[in-house]
Design a protein around this motif. Structure first.
Motif, short mmCIF file in Angstrom:
data_model
loop_
_atom_site.label_atom_id
_atom_site.label_comp_id
_atom_site.label_asym_id
_atom_site.label_seq_id
_atom_site.Cartn_x
_atom_site.Cartn_y
_atom_site.Cartn_z
N SER A 89 36.63 -5.68 -15.84
CA SER A 89 36.21 -4.31 -15.58
C SER A 89 35.08 -4.22 -14.56
O SER A 89 34.46 -5.22 -14.22
N ILE A 90 34.82 -2.99 -14.12
CA ILE A 90 33.70 -2.66 -13.23
C ILE A 90 32.81 -1.68 -14.00
O ILE A 90 33.28 -0.63 -14.44
N ILE A 91 31.55 -2.06 -14.15
CA ILE A 91 30.62 -1.25 -14.94
C ILE A 91 29.46 -0.80 -14.04
O ILE A 91 28.77 -1.64 -13.47
N PRO A 92 29.22 0.51 -13.90
CA PRO A 92 28.06 0.96 -13.12
C PRO A 92 26.77 0.81 -13.94
O PRO A 92 26.71 1.21 -15.09
N VAL A 93 25.78 0.20 -13.31
CA VAL A 93 24.46 0.03 -13.93
C VAL A 93 23.45 0.76 -13.05
O VAL A 93 23.31 0.44 -11.87
N THR A 94 22.75 1.73 -13.62
CA THR A 94 21.78 2.50 -12.84
C THR A 94 20.40 1.83 -12.89
O THR A 94 20.09 1.09 -13.83
N PHE A 95 19.60 2.09 -11.87
CA PHE A 95 18.24 1.59 -11.80
C PHE A 95 17.35 2.61 -11.11
O PHE A 95 17.82 3.44 -10.33
N ASP A 96 16.07 2.56 -11.43
CA ASP A 96 15.07 3.46 -10.86
C ASP A 96 13.75 2.68 -10.86
O ASP A 96 13.03 2.69 -11.85
N GLU A 97 13.46 2.02 -9.77
CA GLU A 97 12.32 1.11 -9.68
C GLU A 97 11.17 1.75 -8.90
O GLU A 97 11.37 2.32 -7.82
N GLY A 102 0.80 -1.22 0.00
CA GLY A 102 0.00 0.00 0.00
C GLY A 102 0.84 1.27 0.00
O GLY A 102 0.30 2.37 -0.07
N VAL A 103 2.15 1.12 0.06
CA VAL A 103 3.06 2.27 0.06
C VAL A 103 3.62 2.44 -1.35
O VAL A 103 4.00 1.47 -2.00
N GLY A 104 3.66 3.67 -1.83
CA GLY A 104 4.27 3.95 -3.14
C GLY A 104 5.77 4.05 -2.99
O GLY A 104 6.28 5.01 -2.41
N TRP A 105 6.50 3.06 -3.50
CA TRP A 105 7.95 2.99 -3.35
C TRP A 105 8.66 3.45 -4.61
O TRP A 105 8.21 3.20 -5.72
N ASN A 106 9.80 4.06 -4.41
CA ASN A 106 10.75 4.34 -5.49
C ASN A 106 12.14 4.05 -4.92
O ASN A 106 12.55 4.68 -3.95
N ILE A 107 12.80 3.08 -5.50
CA ILE A 107 14.16 2.72 -5.09
C ILE A 107 15.04 3.00 -6.30
O ILE A 107 14.81 2.45 -7.38
N LYS A 108 16.04 3.86 -6.12
CA LYS A 108 16.91 4.19 -7.25
C LYS A 108 18.36 4.23 -6.80
O LYS A 108 18.65 4.49 -5.63
#
Length: 161
Positions: free
Chosen positions: A151-159, A135-141
């Motif tokens: 190598s190390i590769i940054p991967v962004t997310f916005d859920e 019931g809570v509106g979540w945003n995890i980014k």
């Protein structure tokens, strides 16, 4: 003449390794996805007005390489209000000891997130106490650092949940 030949070979090896890394970074950026699978309440401390959530991240690997995750930096937002930032880190673990994400599979990584009550999140806080996490509106980014052997590769997310 031998020294010049050795130098040319070394430069060629360096250029081949650099080119491989550039190609690999593009593939990882396109084919690895970070998602939030679920959020649950782990603990509520009414004496100190704090709550601990368990956040399950899904790392999906659509490449033909086995990868690992060294770190996930993220921000938790509930009902449009930031609850804070946190991270899940395996940076101090040797590469072979980190959780693998196998080819064409998803691996779940859990992180605990602790935050304090304040009046601006009263509605979300009460729903969470009642067990109504959905019931809570979540945003995890945030950003996940994905590692390969090279190598190390940054991967962004916005859920949004």
């Amino acid at each position: 003449m031998v020294v010049i030949g050795a130098a040319v070979v070394m430069v060629a090896i360096f250029m081949a390794a650099w080119y491989r890394t550039v190609i690999e970074e593009g593939e990882i950026a396109r084919s690895v996805r970070v998602s939030v699978q679920n959020i649950s309440v782990k603990d509520v401390d009414f004496n100190n007005n704090t709550m601990t959530l368990t956040i399950n991240f899904g790392i999906t690997n659509n490449t033909d390489k086995i990868i690992t995750v060294s770190k996930i930096d993220y921000e938790v937002i509930a009902e449009g209000i930031s609850l804070g930032r946190s991270f899940l880190s395996y940076e101090d673990v040797a590469l072979v000891g980190r959780p693998p994400v196998f080819t064409k599979q998803t691996t779940t990584l859990s992180s605990e997130f602790k935050f304090n009550y304040n009046s601006s999140i009263d509605g979300a806080w009460n729903r969470l106490i009642r067990g109504d996490v959905d019931g809570v509106g979540w945003n995890i980014k945030g950003t996940a650092d994905i590692e390969t052997a090279w190598s190390i590769i940054p991967v962004t997310f916005d859920e949004h949940l």
